[in-house]
Design an enzyme around this catalytic site. Structure first.
Site, PDB file in Angstrom:
ATOM      1  N   LYS A  11     -18.106  35.052 -24.251  1.00  0.00           N
ATOM      2  CA  LYS A  11     -19.326  34.379 -23.768  1.00  0.00           C
ATOM      3  C   LYS A  11     -19.930  35.181 -22.621  1.00  0.00           C
ATOM      4  CE  LYS A  11     -17.576  32.917 -19.633  1.00  0.00           C
ATOM      5  NZ  LYS A  11     -17.945  33.476 -18.376  1.00  0.00           N
ATOM      6  N   ASP A 141     -13.066  27.011 -19.125  1.00  0.00           N
ATOM      7  CA  ASP A 141     -13.950  27.618 -20.140  1.00  0.00           C
ATOM      8  C   ASP A 141     -13.475  27.350 -21.571  1.00  0.00           C
ATOM      9  OD1 ASP A 141     -15.562  28.699 -18.195  1.00  0.00           O
ATOM     10  OD2 ASP A 141     -14.807  30.747 -18.374  1.00  0.00           O
TER      11      ASP A 141
HETATM   12  P1  ATP Z   1     -13.201  34.075 -17.477  1.00  0.00           P
HETATM   13  O1  ATP Z   1     -14.549  34.604 -17.879  1.00  0.00           O
HETATM   14  O2  ATP Z   1     -12.816  32.805 -18.226  1.00  0.00           O
HETATM   15  O3  ATP Z   1     -12.970  34.004 -16.003  1.00  0.00           O
HETATM   16  P2  ATP Z   1     -12.113  36.666 -17.865  1.00  0.00           P
HETATM   17  O4  ATP Z   1     -12.871  37.244 -19.020  1.00  0.00           O
HETATM   18  O5  ATP Z   1     -12.582  37.049 -16.500  1.00  0.00           O
HETATM   19  O6  ATP Z   1     -12.111  35.107 -18.021  1.00  0.00           O
HETATM   20  P3  ATP Z   1      -9.590  37.187 -19.132  1.00  0.00           P
HETATM   21  O7  ATP Z   1      -9.945  38.290 -20.064  1.00  0.00           O
HETATM   22  O8  ATP Z   1      -9.389  35.843 -19.718  1.00  0.00           O
HETATM   23  O9  ATP Z   1     -10.624  37.087 -17.932  1.00  0.00           O
HETATM   24  O10 ATP Z   1      -8.286  37.676 -18.329  1.00  0.00           O
HETATM   25  C1  ATP Z   1      -7.931  37.193 -17.074  1.00  0.00           C
HETATM   26  C2  ATP Z   1      -6.428  37.426 -16.875  1.00  0.00           C
HETATM   27  O11 ATP Z   1      -5.713  36.591 -17.771  1.00  0.00           O
HETATM   28  C3  ATP Z   1      -5.989  38.847 -17.146  1.00  0.00           C
HETATM   29  O12 ATP Z   1      -5.401  39.346 -15.980  1.00  0.00           O
HETATM   30  C4  ATP Z   1      -4.978  38.766 -18.284  1.00  0.00           C
HETATM   31  O13 ATP Z   1      -3.811  39.501 -18.021  1.00  0.00           O
HETATM   32  C5  ATP Z   1      -4.640  37.293 -18.393  1.00  0.00           C
HETATM   33  N1  ATP Z   1      -4.554  36.791 -19.775  1.00  0.00           N
HETATM   34  C6  ATP Z   1      -3.761  35.820 -20.200  1.00  0.00           C
HETATM   35  N2  ATP Z   1      -3.937  35.571 -21.503  1.00  0.00           N
HETATM   36  C7  ATP Z   1      -4.873  36.417 -21.936  1.00  0.00           C
HETATM   37  C8  ATP Z   1      -5.486  36.632 -23.215  1.00  0.00           C
HETATM   38  N3  ATP Z   1      -5.128  35.949 -24.306  1.00  0.00           N
HETATM   39  N4  ATP Z   1      -6.463  37.549 -23.276  1.00  0.00           N
HETATM   40  C9  ATP Z   1      -6.841  38.238 -22.167  1.00  0.00           C
HETATM   41  N5  ATP Z   1      -6.284  38.077 -20.956  1.00  0.00           N
HETATM   42  C10 ATP Z   1      -5.314  37.175 -20.828  1.00  0.00           C
END
Ligand code: ATP
Length: 317
Positions: A11, A141
């Site tokens: 998203k 989210d």
């Molecule tokens: P948001 O936009 O919801 O804040 P994000 O895109 O910033 O999420 P993610 O890619 O979800 O961040 O990753 C955040 C942290 O979560 C990373 O440090 C990662 O190691 C951990 N993590 C746990 N599960 C997952 C997963 N299935 N995919 C990606 N990262 C994950």
């Protein structure tokens, strides 16, 4: 053994306003979330042994209980212990395309896919709102990621109201591979710097959220006016992330001066920056312009578009 392959879209936030604090320690938010074509592929299959296993092709993503997809399977096992006992364990394979820790809800959409996949695998027949309630236990989210599309999200992000679909806006995403911004850091820093301006009484909090519901971005979306949507992009977290991360600011500036870009903004807590365009051809040209302006191999660029769906079944065996 049965298995499902699911598409789990990322998203972007077209709008993110921090309204105040909540008694549960989270922030009260008003966000407009938009699913995009960039997606992970998640395979969910039954295992004959009583355990949860996660595999992922991305070295930065943990495969133990720290993985949100693992926690989604664990939640289903505790919520439906008899079904878990009947069907056995679950094996989850994550094929990552969404950059990690990017502000694109990569972990959340994986968790949403596991909830949908296990619901199918175990023939639970859960409704969308039941799945969203389970998702809210895992993260703010996750509920949005289940049905996706274009949605206004209030509360801590889990109260959802669908908006008219946007399916024809092209997007360029830019993220430095080695740059991560902690979501907790961004929100805590925002609280430290701007907490004194937070709305405190509950009537005013509700009034502010309602104002976003009837605000100019929602009107622009209702009119499907891409130029107007691009002008109304807003993200309060830019106020703390841009001064701290000059690379993110530079991406914003390069996008802003690229030909054809209708608007640019950081997504979520960053560090991904996106630009909106009217055609794929323009998006590809902007990608090239950014590549030329910043010839850094650490910079990842993607062309994608808005999409009208969240978790989708690709195949089942
Ligand atoms: P948001 O936009 O919801 O804040 P994000 O895109 O910033 O999420 P993610 O890619 O979800 O961040 O990753 C955040 C942290 O979560 C990373 O440090 C990662 O190691 C951990 N993590 C746990 N599960 C997952 C997963 N299935 N995919 C990606 N990262 C994950």
């Amino acid at each position: 053994m049965r298995s499902y392959t699911l598409i789990a879209p990322a998203k972007i936030n077209l709008y993110l306003e921090i309204i105040g604090d909540r008694p549960d320690g989270y922030h009260e938010l008003a966000m407009i979330m938009q699913s995009i074509g960039l997606a992970d592929q998640i395979d969910v299959r039954s295992l004959s042994i009583d355990t949860i296993r996660v595999h992922c092709n991305h070295p930065q993503v943990p495969t133990d209980k720290r993985n949100l997809a693992y926690r989604a399977a664990e939640l289903m096992a505790t919520q439906f212990p008899d079904t878990f006992a009947k069907y056995g364990g679950v094996e989850i394979t994550i094929n990552k395309h969404i950059p990690v820790a990017a502000g694109l809800a990569g972990g959340s959409t994986n968790a949403a896919a596991v909830l949908v996949g296990i619901d199918l695998l175990w023939n639970l027949g859960l409704t969308q709102s039941e799945l969203e309630e389970l998702g809210a236990i895992l993260g703010s989210d996750v509920p949005f990621c289940i049905a996706g599309g274009t949605v206004i999200a209030t509360g801590r992000g889990e109260q959802l109201a669908p908006l008219p679909n946007l399916d024809n806006i092209y997007i360029v995403l830019a993220k430095y591979r080695s740059l991560e911004v902690s979501t907790a850091w961004a929100y805590n820093t925002y609280r430290q710097q701007f907490g004194s301006t937070y709305i405190r009484d509950s009537a005013s909090l509700t009034a502010r959220a309602n104002a976003v519901h009837s605000g100019s971005m929602v009107k622009a979306i209702a009119n499907k006016n891409v130029v107007d949507i691009a002008q109304k992009l807003h993200n309060d977290l830019e106020r703390v992330v841009l001064p701290e991360y000059p690379q993110v600011l530079q991406l914003r500036d390069v996008f802003a001066s690229a030909e054809g870009v209708l608007g640019t903004m950081m997504s979520g807590s960053g560090p991904t920056v996106f630009a909106l365009l009217e055609s794929q051809q323009q998006a590809e040209a902007v990608k090239q312009q950014v590549r030329t302006a910043i010839p850094d191999e650490d910079l990842e660029l993607f062309v994608t578009r808005t999409t009208t769906h969240g978790i989708k079944i690709a195949s089942s065996v």
